[in-house]
Design a protein around this motif. Structure first.
Motif, PDB file in Angstrom:
ATOM      1  N   THR A 209      50.543  48.834  86.754  1.00 37.18           N
ATOM      2  CA  THR A 209      50.042  47.932  87.092  1.00 37.18           C
ATOM      3  C   THR A 209      49.636  47.517  88.309  1.00 37.18           C
ATOM      4  O   THR A 209      50.699  48.259  89.346  1.00 37.18           O
ATOM      5  CB  THR A 209      51.029  46.807  86.514  1.00 37.18           C
ATOM      6  OG1 THR A 209      50.958  46.984  85.201  1.00 37.18           O
ATOM      7  CG2 THR A 209      50.714  45.585  86.912  1.00 37.18           C
ATOM      8  N   SER A 210      47.929  47.064  89.177  1.00 37.50           N
ATOM      9  CA  SER A 210      47.984  47.414  90.285  1.00 37.50           C
ATOM     10  C   SER A 210      48.041  45.847  90.365  1.00 37.50           C
ATOM     11  O   SER A 210      47.593  44.355  89.966  1.00 37.50           O
ATOM     12  CB  SER A 210      46.182  47.746  90.506  1.00 37.50           C
ATOM     13  OG  SER A 210      45.561  47.328  91.837  1.00 37.50           O
ATOM     14  N   THR A 211      48.284  45.274  91.590  1.00 38.32           N
ATOM     15  CA  THR A 211      48.828  44.342  92.262  1.00 38.32           C
ATOM     16  C   THR A 211      47.267  43.522  92.563  1.00 38.32           C
ATOM     17  O   THR A 211      47.798  42.114  93.169  1.00 38.32           O
ATOM     18  CB  THR A 211      49.833  43.719  92.853  1.00 38.32           C
ATOM     19  OG1 THR A 211      49.793  44.998  94.458  1.00 38.32           O
ATOM     20  CG2 THR A 211      51.055  43.743  92.303  1.00 38.32           C
ATOM     21  N   ASP A 212      46.674  44.724  93.326  1.00 41.39           N
ATOM     22  CA  ASP A 212      45.785  44.082  94.053  1.00 41.39           C
ATOM     23  C   ASP A 212      44.564  45.070  93.912  1.00 41.39           C
ATOM     24  O   ASP A 212      45.036  46.530  93.813  1.00 41.39           O
ATOM     25  CB  ASP A 212      46.045  43.576  95.579  1.00 41.39           C
ATOM     26  CG  ASP A 212      45.298  43.048  96.456  1.00 41.39           C
ATOM     27  OD1 ASP A 212      43.958  42.426  96.022  1.00 41.39           O
ATOM     28  OD2 ASP A 212      45.007  42.469  97.669  1.00 41.39           O
TER      29      ASP A 212
END
Length: 546
Positions: A209-212
């Motif tokens: 999961t990438s936050t940005d």
């Protein structure tokens, strides 16, 4: 006397009666006094001690402090009183030892890896990779760049393959220096600042999961539509599957394709579909499809450029005015033969349909039941245009009655008339009544005839002429209808016989004339029936005949 055998601590192990041996207390054979033939057993005891009970399985009658040489693992063990523990070296085996104590070492011969026992689990010391699987670790390296500067990097290696490189600066590796050439071959022709994945490792990517993110697929993230808030696009939106588009928290509106057919559906029970427009700044519903009835309501005007076909049973126009540009309105379109022709075809005027005759519904219809005699006199059309008044009841045309038809000028061929006289309106200078005898003259066109045997006698005031000329000249008060010919009621005084001639009697009345009184100028007409009294009464006569 029996021997008492004690261990080093003085604890009694066994009592040996004279002449007996014991093989259960320990793994040695213990002799009682005067046991015959003890020499063989004694020598075997020496051998067992010498070889430390060498065997593939541990001694059965072990005592604390006893040694055992594990034939399988080629390792000396000591019994702690609870378990066997290797002595002085690492345990070499393909499976983890079950008799370890904290601090013991075990060399996994299957994977060539060294472990230490923590007191509860075996912990790997190294190497971290299994034998034959290659190097898997983070490796520091120094690489010459194309500007002649050495760069320090971290290489993430899995099974001898460089999967990623970590660098604090971006640079291009040299084409001649060995480490740089190897790095380029590993999929890093240029090194980016940060963490970079190899271009030669198939499907290498960061997973999780990438936050940005700065970009997706090389496209700036600002160019993607948001799914969690209102957003817009300068391009067009395509949904390239037949499942289409869902709108609403419950996916109530569905736009789908079935083959080449496009469907817009409100799947909520009894839910409507409404089309609204901005009508001069006011949101207006132009069209509504009602879910509970499947009816369609159009708020304002509807223009149909092509043909309009309605297959229902009833068309209701709730309008004050119906305007039709076409010059022909076709009724009974689906009648294919005369046998299928209904009795009545035409228009209905709704007047409330009550018990009052003047409020019953009216019809202007083609009456297929009219008894046309098949001659050109009646048109030979097998029916006639007819004005009806409803007969009442469930079937309004079950027993209709005829009503009047009024027009300015009717161009037609009359075959019959309900009334019998021909009349015309003339202006009168006095009040007149039905049956009054009038003459030309006075202050207007006609006046009441006040002379007896008047030669200026003109006609008689009619009540219901069969044909009225100059009908719009006035009304009955100003322009009475003057019968000029035909059967009419006449104010007749005195007696008379049918066929006798009548003349003026004065005061707007007439009387029967003697034959010698009659002239061409004063004769009004003739009496149709006998009159037996002397009173002045309306009597049926025929005028315009001599």
């Amino acid at each position: 006397m029996a021997y008492k055998i004690n261990n080093t601590f003085g604890t009694l192990l066994v009592t040996l009666p004279d002449g007996t041996i014991d093989t259960a207390a320990t793994d040695l054979t213990l002799f009682g006094k005067a046991y015959a033939g003890f020499g063989e057993k004694l020598n075997e005891n020496f051998v067992k001690i010498l070889e430390n009970f060498n065997n593939t399985s541990s001694p059965a009658n072990k005592i604390q402090g006893q040694l055992w040489f594990d034939q399988t693992n080629k390792q000396i063990n000591v019994y702690t009183g609870a378990k066997w523990k290797p002595v002085g070296s690492t345990t070499n085996s393909s499976t983890s030892p079950t008799n370890a104590v904290q601090g013991d070492l075990w060399f996994d011969t299957a994977n060539t890896q060294l472990y230490v026992y923590t007191g509860s689990v075996w912990t790997l010391i190294g190497p971290t990779t299994i034998a034959g699987s290659g190097v898997t670790q983070v490796v520091t390296d120094t690489v010459l760049d194309n500007a002649g500067v050495y760069r320090s990097i971290l290489k993430l290696v899995t099974q001898d393959t460089v999967v990623a490189v970590v660098s604090n600066l971006a640079f291009t590796p040299s084409t001649t220096e060995a480490n740089a050439v190897a790095l380029t071959a590993a999929g890093f022709s240029s090194v980016a600042q940060g963490v970079q994945l190899s271009s030669t490792v198939a499907s290498a990517k960061f997973r999780g999961t990438s936050t940005d993110s700065d970009a997706l697929g090389g496209i700036a993230v600002a160019n993607f539509l948001r799914s969690d808030q209102n957003d817009s696009t300068t391009g067009h939106l395509e949904i390239l599957n037949d499942n289409g588009l869902r709108i609403g928290a419950g996916s109530d509106i569905q736009m789908t394709m079935t083959g080449d057919n496009f469907t817009i559906a409100n799947v909520t029970s009894n839910g409507n579909i409404a089309f609204t427009v901005n009508d001069g700044g006011v949101t207006t519903t132009a069209l509504t499809m009602e879910g509970s009835t499947a009816n369609v309501t159009i708020a304002k005007d509807l223009r149909v450029s092509g043909n309009l076909t309605i297959d229902g049973d009833t068309v209701t126009n709730n309008t004050s005015t119906l305007t039709v540009e076409d010059n022909i309105i076709e009724l009974n379109r689906n009648v294919s033969s005369n046998a299928g022709m209904p009795n009545y075809t035409g228009l209905k005027v709704n007047r409330g349909e009550t018990s009052v005759a003047t409020e019953q519904n009216l019809y202007w219809v083609w009456d297929e039941t009219f008894a046309d005699d098949g001659t050109t006199t009646h048109g030979n059309a097998g029916g006639a245009w007819t004005a009806f008044k409803s007969g009442g009841g469930q079937n309004e045309l079950s027993a209709p009655t005829l009503v009047d038809v009024r027009a300015n000028i009717v161009h037609a061929t009359s075959t019959s008339a309900q009334y019998a006289d021909l009349a015309e309106r003339y202006e009168s200078d006095c009040e007149t009544e039905v049956g009054d005898v009038v003459m030309l003259g006075g202050h207007a066109e006609v006046t009441k005839c006040n002379k007896e045997l008047c030669d200026q006698v003109f006609g008689v005031v009619s009540e219901s002429p069969a044909f009225l000329m100059n009908a719009s000249a006035g009304n009955n008060d100003t322009h009475p209808m003057i019968a000029l010919k035909g059967r009419v009621l006449v104010k007749l005084t005195g007696k008379g016989n049918a066929g006798e001639r009548i003349v003026s009697a004065g005061n707007g009345e007439a009387r029967v004339a003697n034959i010698d009184e009659c002239t061409t100028f004063n004769t009004i007409g003739r009496l149709i029936k006998h009159k037996y009294n002397e009173e002045t009464t309306l009597t049926e006569c025929v005028i315009g005949v001599k």
